[in-house]
Design a protein around this motif. Structure first.
Motif, PDB file in Angstrom:
ATOM      1  N   GLN A 164     -31.159  -5.397 -49.565  1.00  0.00           N
ATOM      2  CA  GLN A 164     -29.708  -5.247 -49.416  1.00  0.00           C
ATOM      3  C   GLN A 164     -29.328  -3.939 -48.721  1.00  0.00           C
ATOM      4  OE1 GLN A 164     -28.156  -5.905 -53.409  1.00  0.00           O
ATOM      5  NE2 GLN A 164     -28.222  -8.107 -53.138  1.00  0.00           N
ATOM      6  N   VAL A 165     -29.981  -3.696 -47.596  1.00  0.00           N
ATOM      7  CA  VAL A 165     -29.656  -2.517 -46.804  1.00  0.00           C
ATOM      8  C   VAL A 165     -28.504  -2.833 -45.852  1.00  0.00           C
ATOM      9  CG1 VAL A 165     -32.006  -1.627 -46.961  1.00  0.00           C
ATOM     10  CG2 VAL A 165     -31.368  -3.085 -45.031  1.00  0.00           C
ATOM     11  N   LYS A 166     -28.004  -1.800 -45.210  1.00  0.00           N
ATOM     12  CA  LYS A 166     -26.898  -1.985 -44.270  1.00  0.00           C
ATOM     13  C   LYS A 166     -27.379  -2.469 -42.906  1.00  0.00           C
ATOM     14  CE  LYS A 166     -23.846   1.517 -46.329  1.00  0.00           C
ATOM     15  NZ  LYS A 166     -23.142   2.799 -46.095  1.00  0.00           N
ATOM     16  N   SER A 167     -28.581  -2.025 -42.489  1.00  0.00           N
ATOM     17  CA  SER A 167     -29.032  -2.319 -41.130  1.00  0.00           C
ATOM     18  C   SER A 167     -30.461  -2.828 -41.127  1.00  0.00           C
ATOM     19  CB  SER A 167     -28.936  -1.068 -40.245  1.00  0.00           C
ATOM     20  OG  SER A 167     -27.596  -0.617 -40.144  1.00  0.00           O
ATOM     21  N   TYR A 168     -30.663  -3.955 -40.437  1.00  0.00           N
ATOM     22  CA  TYR A 168     -31.996  -4.502 -40.215  1.00  0.00           C
ATOM     23  C   TYR A 168     -32.292  -4.401 -38.722  1.00  0.00           C
ATOM     24  CZ  TYR A 168     -31.855  -6.542 -44.911  1.00  0.00           C
ATOM     25  OH  TYR A 168     -31.791  -6.729 -46.270  1.00  0.00           O
TER      26      TYR A 168
ATOM     27  N   THR B 136     -26.293  -5.551 -38.627  1.00  0.00           N
ATOM     28  CA  THR B 136     -25.596  -4.673 -39.570  1.00  0.00           C
ATOM     29  C   THR B 136     -24.743  -5.514 -40.503  1.00  0.00           C
ATOM     30  OG1 THR B 136     -25.517  -2.888 -37.939  1.00  0.00           O
ATOM     31  CG2 THR B 136     -24.017  -2.730 -39.786  1.00  0.00           C
ATOM     32  N   LEU B 137     -24.958  -5.329 -41.795  1.00  0.00           N
ATOM     33  CA  LEU B 137     -24.247  -6.117 -42.793  1.00  0.00           C
ATOM     34  C   LEU B 137     -23.030  -5.363 -43.298  1.00  0.00           C
ATOM     35  CD1 LEU B 137     -27.329  -7.420 -44.809  1.00  0.00           C
ATOM     36  CD2 LEU B 137     -26.205  -8.461 -42.838  1.00  0.00           C
TER      37      LEU B 137
ATOM     38  N   SER C  61     -30.520   3.437 -45.490  1.00  0.00           N
ATOM     39  CA  SER C  61     -30.163   2.055 -45.850  1.00  0.00           C
ATOM     40  C   SER C  61     -30.529   1.118 -44.704  1.00  0.00           C
ATOM     41  CB  SER C  61     -28.668   1.933 -46.173  1.00  0.00           C
ATOM     42  OG  SER C  61     -28.385   0.645 -46.701  1.00  0.00           O
ATOM     43  N   SER C  62     -31.787   1.230 -44.254  1.00  0.00           N
ATOM     44  CA  SER C  62     -32.232   0.492 -43.074  1.00  0.00           C
ATOM     45  C   SER C  62     -33.659  -0.003 -43.245  1.00  0.00           C
ATOM     46  CB  SER C  62     -32.170   1.388 -41.827  1.00  0.00           C
ATOM     47  OG  SER C  62     -30.847   1.817 -41.560  1.00  0.00           O
TER      48      SER C  62
END
Length: 228
Positions: A214-218, A227-228, A174-175
């Protein structure tokens, strides 16, 4: 597989600054994403070693796009680790290998003609900085939608900052590694250096593409991980 942020501290115009290359770890294989400014090889090596990894396991270097702060030490890495596979998009590969004039250099030269006198010194320095970058052959070109790194990473074309800019999507983690398609500004993701985007409209569209994942980490090269 995991992604490790590599905070590289340096001084720029008398002020402390950071860039954040990414290290992708897959079992015993390492992939470095972008290489910093010229002369940054020892800084990146030190940071990788601090995380407990052996540079002799460096298998790939993946370049998001042609800019001096992203490819500056690429030649040094290839000289020291000749078996490493250098990867980039087809458009960026043409610039990196010296087959075509880099877009950024053409832009810098054009901007220099209209710069105010007080900015001329910087303009000339920047042009010379780009001209001094050493060419390196790209071993593998990658393409939008292609799955690489043992089918765990999807290449996403994110043009705008440069024509061939790519980002890297890792669904299982999720990145996303954004390069300069998105940078962290506080709690927001924005495009990098709007005045230097070769196509602002496409850069805005690419940012939306990354946000829609809509991932957790960019993992942003400038500003660090969001981090979202």
């Amino acid at each position: 597989m995991k992604i490790i942020e590599l905070p590289i501290e340096f001084e720029y115009n008398g002020q402390p600054n950071f860039i954040y290359p990414s290290l992708i770890v897959s079992e015993n294989e390492l992939t470095l994403v972008d290489t910093g400014y010229p002369g940054f090889l020892p800084l990146i090596e030190k940071e990788i070693a601090a995380h407990g990894y052996d540079m002799m396991n460096l298998k790939n270097i993946l370049i998001t796009h042609y800019d001096d702060d992203h490819i500056g030490s690429l030649y040094d890495f290839k000289a020291k680790y000749p078996t490493v596979t250098i990867m980039a998009s087809g458009v960026e590969a043409e610039c990196i290998s010296g087959k075509v004039k880099p877009e950024r250099l053409a832009q810098a030269e054009a901007m220099l003609e209209h710069m105010p006198e007080e900015q001329q010194d910087f303009g000339h320095w920047f042009v010379q900085q780009l001209k001094s970058l050493q060419h390196v052959s790209v071993d593998q070109t990658v393409h939008d939608g292609e799955w690489i790194l043992n089918q765990q990473c999807k290449v996403i074309a994110t043009p705008g900052h440069t024509s061939g800019h790519i980002s890297l999507y890792f669904p299982e983690l999720s990145s996303v590694i954004t390069g300069d398609a998105a940078v962290r500004d506080g709690d927001e993701l924005i495009i990098a250096n709007p005045d230097f985007c070769l196509d602002r409209e496409r850069a805005d569209q690419s940012l939306i593409v990354l946000q829609n994942l809509q991932v957790k980490s960019y993992y942003c090269y400038h500003g660090g991980c969001q981090t979202l």
